[in-house]
Design a protein around this motif. Structure first.
Motif, mmCIF file in Angstrom:
data_model
loop_
_atom_site.group_PDB
_atom_site.id
_atom_site.type_symbol
_atom_site.label_atom_id
_atom_site.label_comp_id
_atom_site.label_asym_id
_atom_site.label_seq_id
_atom_site.Cartn_x
_atom_site.Cartn_y
_atom_site.Cartn_z
ATOM 1 N N LYS A 48 32.479 44.293 38.219
ATOM 2 C CA LYS A 48 31.207 43.386 37.457
ATOM 3 C C LYS A 48 30.320 44.507 37.228
ATOM 4 O O LYS A 48 29.803 44.646 36.272
ATOM 5 N N GLU A 49 30.117 45.410 38.437
ATOM 6 C CA GLU A 49 29.053 46.570 38.127
ATOM 7 C C GLU A 49 29.429 47.622 37.151
ATOM 8 O O GLU A 49 28.695 47.978 36.008
ATOM 9 N N ILE A 50 30.824 47.961 37.109
ATOM 10 C CA ILE A 50 31.220 48.718 36.086
ATOM 11 C C ILE A 50 31.180 48.151 34.576
ATOM 12 O O ILE A 50 30.757 48.772 33.640
ATOM 13 N N LEU A 51 31.348 46.909 34.333
ATOM 14 C CA LEU A 51 31.083 45.940 32.969
ATOM 15 C C LEU A 51 29.525 46.046 32.845
ATOM 16 O O LEU A 51 29.145 46.531 31.707
ATOM 17 N N ARG A 52 28.710 45.910 33.607
ATOM 18 C CA ARG A 52 27.310 46.027 33.491
ATOM 19 C C ARG A 52 26.996 47.383 33.139
ATOM 20 O O ARG A 52 26.136 47.563 32.243
ATOM 21 N N ALA A 53 27.514 48.473 33.615
ATOM 22 C CA ALA A 53 27.188 49.616 33.387
ATOM 23 C C ALA A 53 27.611 50.188 31.860
ATOM 24 O O ALA A 53 26.881 51.080 31.176
ATOM 25 N N LEU A 54 28.602 49.481 31.356
ATOM 26 C CA LEU A 54 28.750 49.502 30.049
ATOM 27 C C LEU A 54 28.272 48.735 29.040
ATOM 28 O O LEU A 54 28.192 48.599 27.782
ATOM 29 N N SER A 55 26.994 47.944 29.411
ATOM 30 C CA SER A 55 26.531 46.838 28.818
ATOM 31 C C SER A 55 27.427 45.731 28.225
ATOM 32 O O SER A 55 27.208 45.495 27.084
ATOM 33 N N ILE A 56 28.423 45.400 28.887
ATOM 34 C CA ILE A 56 29.367 44.527 28.658
ATOM 35 C C ILE A 56 29.031 43.319 29.271
ATOM 36 O O ILE A 56 28.796 43.154 30.538
ATOM 37 N N ARG A 57 28.578 42.050 28.857
ATOM 38 C CA ARG A 57 28.178 40.995 29.229
ATOM 39 C C ARG A 57 29.418 40.279 29.660
ATOM 40 O O ARG A 57 30.593 40.286 29.223
ATOM 41 N N TYR A 58 29.293 39.817 31.180
ATOM 42 C CA TYR A 58 30.566 38.938 31.526
ATOM 43 C C TYR A 58 29.923 37.577 32.033
ATOM 44 O O TYR A 58 28.962 37.248 32.292
ATOM 45 N N ILE A 59 30.933 36.509 31.883
ATOM 46 C CA ILE A 59 30.640 35.184 32.218
ATOM 47 C C ILE A 59 31.599 34.689 33.114
ATOM 48 O O ILE A 59 32.906 34.722 32.987
ATOM 49 N N ASP A 60 31.128 34.351 34.530
ATOM 50 C CA ASP A 60 32.118 33.825 35.311
ATOM 51 C C ASP A 60 32.612 32.410 35.090
ATOM 52 O O ASP A 60 31.927 31.667 34.811
ATOM 53 N N VAL A 61 33.911 32.201 35.298
ATOM 54 C CA VAL A 61 34.512 31.041 34.823
ATOM 55 C C VAL A 61 35.363 30.636 35.887
ATOM 56 O O VAL A 61 35.853 31.502 36.740
ATOM 57 N N SER A 62 35.663 29.522 36.301
ATOM 58 C CA SER A 62 36.520 29.113 37.419
ATOM 59 C C SER A 62 37.945 28.600 36.625
ATOM 60 O O SER A 62 38.182 28.343 35.462
ATOM 61 N N VAL A 63 38.923 28.734 37.553
ATOM 62 C CA VAL A 63 40.223 28.493 37.378
ATOM 63 C C VAL A 63 40.502 26.724 37.185
ATOM 64 O O VAL A 63 40.179 26.455 38.374
ATOM 65 N N PRO A 64 40.909 26.160 36.321
ATOM 66 C CA PRO A 64 41.106 24.632 36.709
ATOM 67 C C PRO A 64 42.185 24.288 37.651
ATOM 68 O O PRO A 64 43.088 25.154 37.771
ATOM 69 N N ASN A 65 41.896 23.075 38.143
ATOM 70 C CA ASN A 65 43.014 22.895 39.319
ATOM 71 C C ASN A 65 44.109 22.325 38.532
ATOM 72 O O ASN A 65 44.354 21.376 37.510
ATOM 73 N N VAL A 66 45.405 22.842 38.766
ATOM 74 C CA VAL A 66 46.487 22.406 38.312
ATOM 75 C C VAL A 66 47.102 22.116 39.433
ATOM 76 O O VAL A 66 47.130 22.481 40.820
ATOM 77 N N SER A 67 48.448 21.310 39.318
ATOM 78 C CA SER A 67 49.360 20.589 40.416
ATOM 79 C C SER A 67 50.043 22.095 41.170
ATOM 80 O O SER A 67 50.238 22.916 40.665
ATOM 81 N N ARG A 68 50.200 21.621 42.242
ATOM 82 C CA ARG A 68 50.635 22.662 43.254
ATOM 83 C C ARG A 68 52.330 22.842 42.838
ATOM 84 O O ARG A 68 52.897 23.911 42.968
ATOM 85 N N GLN A 69 52.669 21.806 42.122
ATOM 86 C CA GLN A 69 54.152 21.777 41.665
ATOM 87 C C GLN A 69 54.393 22.997 40.690
ATOM 88 O O GLN A 69 55.002 23.878 40.456
ATOM 89 N N ILE A 70 53.356 23.075 39.599
ATOM 90 C CA ILE A 70 53.122 24.073 38.498
ATOM 91 C C ILE A 70 53.055 25.214 39.313
ATOM 92 O O ILE A 70 53.702 26.343 38.968
#
Length: 273
Positions: A48-70
């Protein structure tokens, strides 16, 4: 001012090279809109620090819960990384932007594609469908999509994720399930030149399906070029020469130069941080 952005997803640290290479190719193409990276929980502070150094905005996102079977099914069939790609669906909730162009991080932009912001939401490419044997590939490929974010849209898409499956499944399958009649919506179909699989390049050019001027985006599906060793590159190029895939070699060399620049940036910014 209308807020627009190019958006990609960084799901694991080893895709940082691809993400920066995509960014560099957008700049080379003269993109007039910002580049935004959605980052999964697996992305570390140093990346993330490398992205900041390049002035690239980043947005933290979460991974949706999917079934254990998948998750287990994807793992057992060689696609464990697909369990992380469901986080891509967060793009549909980026309502601070009126419109976004989503790009997979294994793509290279050859020409300016700002004009795609004029296209309707869910405009995309039925990538690879003109290649022999792929005639049934009529659904959209999620590697490049024009999207108009909307409150609650990501949740509606996530609701399309089944609990049990008999085949591997990723974000693209979910989007296709949400847009079942996309193949009939011809106004949403972009030319394959906007999402051209690298392995299709020579066939498309030789058979007049596309001309070189029509190629805007190359998609490096399959084994990622930045993961190849020097020996692997030598064997790969030798095989392509035998098959006389000269244009594919040309684009791979161009992308390899981007990879080298990206590695140098990561090394330099990494030491600075």
């Amino acid at each position: 001012m209308i807020k627009r952005a190019y958006v990609t997803y960084l799901g694991s640290n080893d895709y940082l090279i691809g993400t920066i290479s995509l960014y560099l190719s957008l700049i080379s193409g003269g993109a007039q809109y910002p580049f935004v990276v959605m980052t999964s929980p697996q992305i570390g502070d140093s990346e993330k620090e490398i992205l900041r150094a390049l002035s690239i905005r980043y947005i933290d996102v979460s991974v949706p819960n999917v079934s254990r079977q998948i998750q287990k099914f994807n793992d057992e069939h060689g696609f464990p990384h697909w369990n992380q790609t469901f986080a891509k669906l967060s793009m549909f909730n980026l309502i601070e932007y009126e419109k976004i162009i989503f790009l997979d991080s294994d793509m290279m932009i050859l020409q300016n594609i700002d004009h795609l912001f004029q296209c309707d939401s869910f405009s995309a490419v039925a990538a690879g469908h003109a290649f022999p044997g792929h005639e049934k590939w009529v659904q959209l490929n999620s590697g490049l999509m024009v999207i108009q974010p909307e409150t609650g849209l990501a949740e509606r898409l996530i609701s399309e994720i089944p609990t049990t499956v008999s085949n591997v499944i990723g974000d693209q399958d979910v989007i296709q399930a949400y847009q079942p009649i996309w193949p009939e919506k011809k106004q949403l179909h972009l030319s394959e030149g906007y999402n051209l699989f690298i392995d299709c390049v020579d066939y498309y050019l030789r058979h007049g399906i596309l001309q070189k001027k029509d190629i805007y985006v190359i998609h490096f599906e399959g084994k990622k070029p930045w993961k190849r060793s020097k020996l692997s590159w030598c064997k790969y190029f030798a095989l392509l020469m035998i098959k006389r895939k000269w244009k594919q070699i040309l684009y791979l060399r161009e992308y390899r130069n981007l990879i080298r620049r990206s590695r140098a940036i990561i090394l330099h910014k990494g030491f600075q941080s």
